[in-house]
Design an enzyme around this catalytic site. Structure first.
Site, mmCIF file in Angstrom:
data_model
loop_
_atom_site.group_PDB
_atom_site.id
_atom_site.type_symbol
_atom_site.label_atom_id
_atom_site.label_comp_id
_atom_site.label_asym_id
_atom_site.label_seq_id
_atom_site.Cartn_x
_atom_site.Cartn_y
_atom_site.Cartn_z
ATOM 1 N N GLY A 11 -11.773 -16.783 -22.308
ATOM 2 C CA GLY A 11 -11.415 -16.922 -20.900
ATOM 3 C C GLY A 11 -11.610 -18.356 -20.427
ATOM 4 O O GLY A 11 -12.085 -19.210 -21.194
ATOM 5 N N ASP A 12 -11.212 -18.634 -19.205
ATOM 6 C CA ASP A 12 -11.344 -19.965 -18.597
ATOM 7 C C ASP A 12 -10.610 -21.041 -19.392
ATOM 8 O O ASP A 12 -10.998 -22.211 -19.370
ATOM 9 C CB ASP A 12 -12.818 -20.379 -18.455
ATOM 10 C CG ASP A 12 -13.630 -19.337 -17.722
ATOM 11 O OD1 ASP A 12 -13.118 -18.805 -16.728
ATOM 12 O OD2 ASP A 12 -14.753 -19.040 -18.158
ATOM 13 N N GLU A 13 -9.551 -20.678 -20.076
ATOM 14 C CA GLU A 13 -8.827 -21.655 -20.897
ATOM 15 C C GLU A 13 -7.996 -22.610 -20.048
ATOM 16 O O GLU A 13 -7.537 -23.650 -20.540
ATOM 17 C CB GLU A 13 -7.885 -20.938 -21.891
ATOM 18 C CG GLU A 13 -8.582 -20.095 -22.941
ATOM 19 C CD GLU A 13 -8.786 -18.656 -22.486
ATOM 20 O OE1 GLU A 13 -8.496 -18.357 -21.307
ATOM 21 O OE2 GLU A 13 -9.231 -17.832 -23.299
ATOM 22 N N LYS A 15 -5.603 -21.022 -17.789
ATOM 23 C CA LYS A 15 -4.364 -20.260 -17.649
ATOM 24 C C LYS A 15 -3.721 -20.446 -16.279
ATOM 25 O O LYS A 15 -2.509 -20.477 -16.167
ATOM 26 C CB LYS A 15 -4.642 -18.764 -17.878
ATOM 27 C CG LYS A 15 -5.097 -18.455 -19.287
ATOM 28 C CD LYS A 15 -5.356 -16.973 -19.489
ATOM 29 C CE LYS A 15 -6.514 -16.419 -18.713
ATOM 30 N NZ LYS A 15 -7.835 -16.945 -19.062
ATOM 31 N N LYS A 17 -3.345 -22.983 -14.354
ATOM 32 C CA LYS A 17 -2.429 -24.139 -14.265
ATOM 33 C C LYS A 17 -1.113 -23.852 -15.005
ATOM 34 O O LYS A 17 -0.037 -24.158 -14.512
ATOM 35 C CB LYS A 17 -3.111 -25.382 -14.855
ATOM 36 C CG LYS A 17 -2.164 -26.556 -14.946
ATOM 37 C CD LYS A 17 -2.811 -27.838 -15.373
ATOM 38 C CE LYS A 17 -1.719 -28.802 -15.828
ATOM 39 N NZ LYS A 17 -2.197 -30.152 -16.055
ATOM 40 N N GLY A 39 -10.886 -15.826 -12.282
ATOM 41 C CA GLY A 39 -10.778 -16.910 -11.292
ATOM 42 C C GLY A 39 -9.777 -17.916 -11.823
ATOM 43 O O GLY A 39 -10.082 -18.659 -12.753
ATOM 44 N N HIS A 40 -8.559 -17.892 -11.296
ATOM 45 C CA HIS A 40 -7.523 -18.809 -11.778
ATOM 46 C C HIS A 40 -7.379 -19.969 -10.794
ATOM 47 O O HIS A 40 -7.047 -19.770 -9.633
ATOM 48 C CB HIS A 40 -6.198 -18.059 -11.965
ATOM 49 C CG HIS A 40 -6.255 -17.071 -13.101
ATOM 50 N ND1 HIS A 40 -5.312 -16.115 -13.334
ATOM 51 C CD2 HIS A 40 -7.186 -16.918 -14.081
ATOM 52 C CE1 HIS A 40 -5.657 -15.414 -14.411
ATOM 53 N NE2 HIS A 40 -6.780 -15.885 -14.866
ATOM 54 N N GLN A 224 -9.028 -13.341 -18.282
ATOM 55 C CA GLN A 224 -10.033 -13.439 -19.354
ATOM 56 C C GLN A 224 -9.353 -13.935 -20.651
ATOM 57 O O GLN A 224 -8.362 -14.635 -20.574
ATOM 58 C CB GLN A 224 -10.758 -12.112 -19.572
ATOM 59 C CG GLN A 224 -11.704 -11.732 -18.442
ATOM 60 C CD GLN A 224 -11.047 -10.995 -17.301
ATOM 61 O OE1 GLN A 224 -10.234 -10.139 -17.494
ATOM 62 N NE2 GLN A 224 -11.412 -11.316 -16.076
ATOM 63 N N ARG A 303 -21.562 -19.972 -12.381
ATOM 64 C CA ARG A 303 -22.496 -20.154 -13.505
ATOM 65 C C ARG A 303 -21.998 -21.264 -14.422
ATOM 66 O O ARG A 303 -20.784 -21.395 -14.652
ATOM 67 C CB ARG A 303 -22.573 -18.862 -14.346
ATOM 68 C CG ARG A 303 -23.279 -17.723 -13.677
ATOM 69 C CD ARG A 303 -23.293 -16.489 -14.563
ATOM 70 N NE ARG A 303 -21.963 -15.930 -14.762
ATOM 71 C CZ ARG A 303 -21.684 -14.933 -15.576
ATOM 72 N NH1 ARG A 303 -22.640 -14.380 -16.298
ATOM 73 N NH2 ARG A 303 -20.469 -14.463 -15.686
HETATM 74 P P1 IMP Z 1 -17.301 -8.526 -16.410
HETATM 75 O O1 IMP Z 1 -15.855 -8.692 -16.703
HETATM 76 O O2 IMP Z 1 -17.699 -8.979 -15.042
HETATM 77 O O3 IMP Z 1 -17.773 -7.146 -16.728
HETATM 78 O O4 IMP Z 1 -18.112 -9.479 -17.412
HETATM 79 C C1 IMP Z 1 -18.132 -9.257 -18.832
HETATM 80 C C2 IMP Z 1 -18.073 -10.576 -19.593
HETATM 81 O O5 IMP Z 1 -16.823 -11.192 -19.396
HETATM 82 C C3 IMP Z 1 -19.111 -11.616 -19.136
HETATM 83 O O6 IMP Z 1 -19.500 -12.382 -20.259
HETATM 84 C C4 IMP Z 1 -18.335 -12.486 -18.171
HETATM 85 O O7 IMP Z 1 -18.889 -13.780 -18.065
HETATM 86 C C5 IMP Z 1 -16.991 -12.501 -18.862
HETATM 87 N N1 IMP Z 1 -15.861 -12.751 -17.950
HETATM 88 C C6 IMP Z 1 -15.302 -11.898 -17.083
HETATM 89 N N2 IMP Z 1 -14.284 -12.474 -16.434
HETATM 90 C C7 IMP Z 1 -14.186 -13.719 -16.922
HETATM 91 C C8 IMP Z 1 -13.278 -14.803 -16.670
HETATM 92 O O8 IMP Z 1 -12.357 -14.726 -15.864
HETATM 93 N N3 IMP Z 1 -13.513 -15.948 -17.372
HETATM 94 C C9 IMP Z 1 -14.505 -16.052 -18.288
HETATM 95 N N4 IMP Z 1 -15.359 -15.060 -18.562
HETATM 96 C C10 IMP Z 1 -15.202 -13.909 -17.882
#
Ligand code: IMP
Length: 424
Positions: A11-13, A15, A17, A39-40, A224, A303
């Site tokens: 995730g957070d690659e 996407k 943009k 969060g995009h 994600q 975080r």
């Molecule tokens: P949850 O999706 O809130 O249940 O979190 C499960 C795991 O996915 C945790 O390690 C989060 O930090 C991670 N995670 C969930 N959404 C994102 C995202 O949009 N970007 C990066 N990590 C994510």
């Protein structure tokens, strides 16, 4: 053209943009899994937008956006986001379709997520976003969830909410020693959202089918990333939905035979938020440097993201699982100034050399990366717009990633703005 955009790491690659760029050539942009844990981020005209539920395509005037059945919707978050967009002059009404089959996320889901994370033993903490995503998907699978379309029938909705809540409150009190959530704190709010939600509700699988038949350009926006996929990721340190390509099919009702292309997105290095193994993680001094330079702080929770070298084993795995046709490589500019750059090309597990990602979390947590080291570049590349103007070592790095991934790299991002992009 029907395209699916997939995160090929944790995730957070970046996407947001790419979706924003590709959306310019699309008619419809679809979110199909996850919820407001995503969060995009998109930056343009000196403004920064962070979208959690509504597809980033909404920032492109005239495009239609769909929140499909595979998404879990916190209505409070949805309407907050609609208000934020409208306050900035972005029209949402008439441009957003919400699936009647999408599950609703309630305050008790959030509470259960928070309580489980804070009360479980340390080794079982997942490091979730605490938005209630896991408990909401658990209810969906246990067939005790409520869906957006249920709000059309208020008596039915009220009755079901009442009985589900009674059961959830028993769990909250018996297991978590919590007083629970009152019906009165949820139902009137849901009732007040009802008429607004009716403006957006739609039979989205049918809508997408008809749009595809008319030859519309549809872009599926993954949230994600592959390694957070509930089946194919680093289980149990994953999210609760399918962030891989199958999630787009089940999560929207589109037929797999209609998909033309799958586009993967990776960062030029790797990041991950939350708990779980991460073999190529940087030592702490380099971690701090890249965290600061790359602004590696979660756009949903704030975080700090853990950072590490590019992991070609993971990227190759993501290409295999998703059938990725082409890649976008993000944040090349963040690596400027490093004397040496490493790439994880395999893992060592005891005496074994692994070229493929091991699906056992026990094995994966014991893997140490085998690195290949390349020379870095000192030049700032944020103003570079053409491949030929990149420093030689940056070009060599990109070419090496391409060779390791055996997949063409079509987009290079050298900054967060729309304009800071090199098309190859
Ligand atoms: P949850 O999706 O809130 O249940 O979190 C499960 C795991 O996915 C945790 O390690 C989060 O930090 C991670 N995670 C969930 N959404 C994102 C995202 O949009 N970007 C990066 N990590 C994510």
């Amino acid at each position: 053209m029907i395209r699916i955009l997939i995160g090929a790491q944790w995730g957070d690659e970046g996407k947001g943009k790419i979706i924003d760029l590709l959306a310019q050539k699309s008619d419809i942009i679809v979110r199909y899994q996850g919820g407001n844990n995503a969060g995009h981020t998109v930056k343009f005209d000196q403004e920064k937008f962070v979208l959690h539920l509504i597809p980033s395509g909404i920032l492109n005037p005239g495009k239609i956006c769909v929140i499909a059945n595979g998404v879990v919707i916190d209505l409070e978050a949805l309407f907050r986001e609609i208000e934020m967009l409208e306050s900035k002059g972005i029209q949402v009404k008439g441009r957003l379709r919400v699936s009647e089959q999408a599950h609703l996320l309630f305050p008790y889901h959030r509470l259960m997520d928070q309580l489980r994370e804070s009360q479980t033993e340390k080794k079982s903490v997942i490091g979730t976003t605490k938005k209630g995503i896991g408990p909401c998907y658990a209810d969906k699978m246990a067939r005790v969830g409520l869906r957006a379309g249920d709000l059309r029938h208020l008596d039915y909705f009220k009755d079901r909410l009442w009985s589900v809540l009674r059961e959830r409150n028993r769990i909250l009190s018996k297991i978590y020693k919590h007083e629970g959530v009152s019906f009165a704190s949820i139902f009137p709010k849901m009732k007040s959202y009802r008429s607004r939600l009716m403006n957006y509700l739609c039979d989205t699988p049918l809508y997408l089918y008809e749009a595809a038949r008319k030859g519309k350009d549809i872009l599926f926006e993954g949230a994600q990333g592959t390694m957070l996929d509930v089946d194919h990721g680093t289980y149990p340190f994953v999210t609760s939905s399918n962030a891989t390509v199958g999630g787009a099919i089940a999560g929207s009702g589109i037929s797999p035979t209609l998909i033309d292309r799958v586009i993967g997105v990776v960062k030029a290095y790797t990041t991950r938020v939350g708990e779980g193994p991460f073999p190529s993680q940087f030592p702490s001094d380099l971690m701090k440097l890249i965290q600061t330079k790359g602004e590696e702080f979660g756009s949903t929770t704030g975080r700090p993201r853990r950072c590490g070298w590019f992991d070609a084993v993971i990227a190759h795995y993501a290409i295999r699982i998703n059938g990725i046709d082409e890649m976008a490589v993000m944040k090349m500019d963040v690596l400027s100034g490093l004397k040496q750059i490493k790439i994880a090309t395999a893992y060592r597990l005891g005496s074994r050399l692994l070229k493929e990602y091991p699906s056992s979390i026990r094995d994966f947590s014991r893997c140490t990366p085998v690195y290949e080291t390349m020379r870095g570049w000192s030049e700032n590349v944020q103003q570079v717009r053409r491949w030929k103007d990149l420093p030689l070592n940056a070009k060599k790095y990109v070419k090496r990633l391409e060779a390791l991934m055996q997949t063409p790299i079509k987009i290079l991002s050298v900054g967060s703005k729309r304009s800071q992009t090199i098309f190859l």
